[in-house]
Write an enzyme that holds these catalytic residues in place. Structure first.
Site, PDB file in Angstrom:
ATOM      1  CG  ASN A  15      -5.714 -10.821   4.480  1.00 36.59           C
ATOM      2  OD1 ASN A  15      -5.913  -9.296   4.384  1.00 36.59           O
ATOM      3  ND2 ASN A  15      -6.342 -10.563   5.908  1.00 36.59           N
ATOM      4  CG  ASN A  76      -8.262  -3.858  11.551  1.00 32.30           C
ATOM      5  OD1 ASN A  76      -7.894  -3.538  10.515  1.00 32.30           O
ATOM      6  ND2 ASN A  76      -8.495  -2.149  12.351  1.00 32.30           N
ATOM      7  CB  CYS A  85      -7.722  -3.910   3.262  1.00 37.20           C
ATOM      8  SG  CYS A  85      -7.478  -5.434   4.367  1.00 37.20           S
ATOM      9  N   GLY A  86      -5.313  -3.389   1.286  1.00 36.60           N
ATOM     10  CA  GLY A  86      -5.146  -3.955  -0.200  1.00 36.60           C
ATOM     11  C   GLY A  86      -5.618  -5.097  -0.838  1.00 36.60           C
ATOM     12  CG  ASN A 158      -2.208   1.366   6.295  1.00 31.27           C
ATOM     13  OD1 ASN A 158      -0.988   0.592   5.301  1.00 31.27           O
ATOM     14  ND2 ASN A 158      -3.275  -0.622   6.390  1.00 31.27           N
ATOM     15  CG  ASN A 191      -0.776  -3.070  10.059  1.00 34.12           C
ATOM     16  OD1 ASN A 191      -1.797  -3.581  10.658  1.00 34.12           O
ATOM     17  ND2 ASN A 191      -0.939  -1.646   9.674  1.00 34.12           N
ATOM     18  CD  GLU A 209      -3.799  -7.769   7.811  1.00 33.43           C
ATOM     19  OE1 GLU A 209      -3.730  -6.148   7.908  1.00 33.43           O
ATOM     20  OE2 GLU A 209      -4.004  -8.137   7.429  1.00 33.43           O
ATOM     21  CB  CYS A 218      -0.856  -7.321   5.738  1.00 32.56           C
ATOM     22  SG  CYS A 218      -2.061  -5.948   5.832  1.00 32.56           S
ATOM     23  N   GLY A 219      -2.020  -6.653   2.010  1.00 34.75           N
ATOM     24  CA  GLY A 219      -1.768  -6.185   1.074  1.00 34.75           C
ATOM     25  C   GLY A 219      -1.088  -5.351   1.165  1.00 34.75           C
ATOM     26  CB  THR A 220      -1.553  -2.285   3.588  1.00 35.41           C
ATOM     27  OG1 THR A 220      -1.652  -2.559   4.567  1.00 35.41           O
ATOM     28  CG2 THR A 220      -2.508  -1.186   2.667  1.00 35.41           C
TER      29      THR A 220
END
Length: 289
Positions: A15, A76, A85-86, A158, A191, A209, A218-220
């Site tokens: 990412n 973004n 954003c993780g 989010n 997402n 995302e 995508c961390g979250t």
């Protein structure tokens, strides 16, 4: 000579982000400028921009300056603003370490989803406290073509819709946002994660995302997936009293997510700085014409 603006490029499980150090918040990073920087053919290329600002210098972060010196002003790839954003948080912490602004150990980072605690380990992995998940009530459905699936509504600061599927190919190309209903569940977009099982407490996912399209990680989203999987598997830590740890494979690598009985979630994974350079300010200005 034109003015030059320093930048770096980094990624967390692929990412990837354009990192723009701007301690005093002197740069006007408009949505068009961010989109130009993230353009993979005409710009530097990235899933988003990590705008590095001192919390005290940013109106959205001043209230957090006493807890966290640095604010992750995340955007973004299309220029829109995101709450959190993780993977970006881990890369943000790696940048701070790379720049000599922090060292190994615990680091507090201000985000639009609040102050997050990051731990930079000696082995190179970075763990970030992602806070607690919220699970809004109501049924949600995700569709791709003729197929549709029930999804779990998970908010990690989010919004996410998590759908368990038989095959990740069923997610389609993910270049456009999969339809999610009811639309009222996500008034600001969402997402969408598609998930398959790989083994006990081991899943794999693909993600669209919001504002970026399909990304390599995508961390979250990985956190949302682990929370949804734990609820599906009857492993809610608040009920069992035992932490739930899930390995989440993403196209760009692997993340390990742990939810504790108090609801706090931690994400562990790599973060890499791959390049440094300069942006031509004249070029950036032309993107606004």
């Amino acid at each position: 000579m034109s003015t030059r603006i320093a930048f770096l490029k980094g990624h967390g499980t692929e990412n990837d982000f354009v990192i723009v150090p701007d301690p005093e918040n002197a740069l006007d990073l408009s949505p068009a400028a961010v989109a130009a920087l993230c353009d993979r053919r005409a710009g530097i290329g990235g899933d988003g921009v990590l705008h590095v600002v001192r919390s005290a210098a940013h109106p959205e972060a001043r209230a957090m300056a006493g807890e966290a010196e640095w604010f992750m002003d995340y955007r973004n790839g299309d220029g829109s603003i995101a709450e959190m954003c993780g993977n970006g948080s881990r890369v943000f912490a790696r940048y701070l370490q790379h720049a000599g602004l922090v060292s190994e150990g615990d680091v507090a980072i201000a985000t639009r989803a609040g102050v997050k605690t990051v731990h930079i380990a000696k082995n190179g992995d970075i763990t970030i406290g992602m806070g607690r998940a919220r699970l809004p009530e109501g049924d949600v459905t995700v569709a791709v073509g003729e197929r549709s699936w029930p999804a779990r509504n998970v908010n990690m600061g989010n919004p996410h819709a998590v759908a368990f599927v038989a095959d990740l190919a069923h997610a389609g190309d993910l270049r456009t946002a999969p339809p999610v209903s009811p639309a009222s569940a996500y008034p600001d977009g969402v997402n969408v994660e598609f998930v398959v099982d790989r083994g006990p407490r081991h899943v794999a996912m693909r993600v669209h995302e919001r504002g970026s399209g399909e990304t390599r990680s995508c961390g979250t989203g990985a956190c949302a997936v682990a929370v949804a999987a734990a609820r599906r598997d009857g492993a809610d830590p608040a009920v069992t009293g035992t932490p739930a740890t899930y390995t989440v494979d993403v196209p760009g690598g692997r993340l390990v997510i742990t939810e504790r009985p108090d609801g706090e979630i931690e994400m562990t994974g790599p973060a890499v700085i791959v390049a440094e350079g300069e942006i031509d300010a004249d070029w950036l200005a032309q993107t606004l014409d």
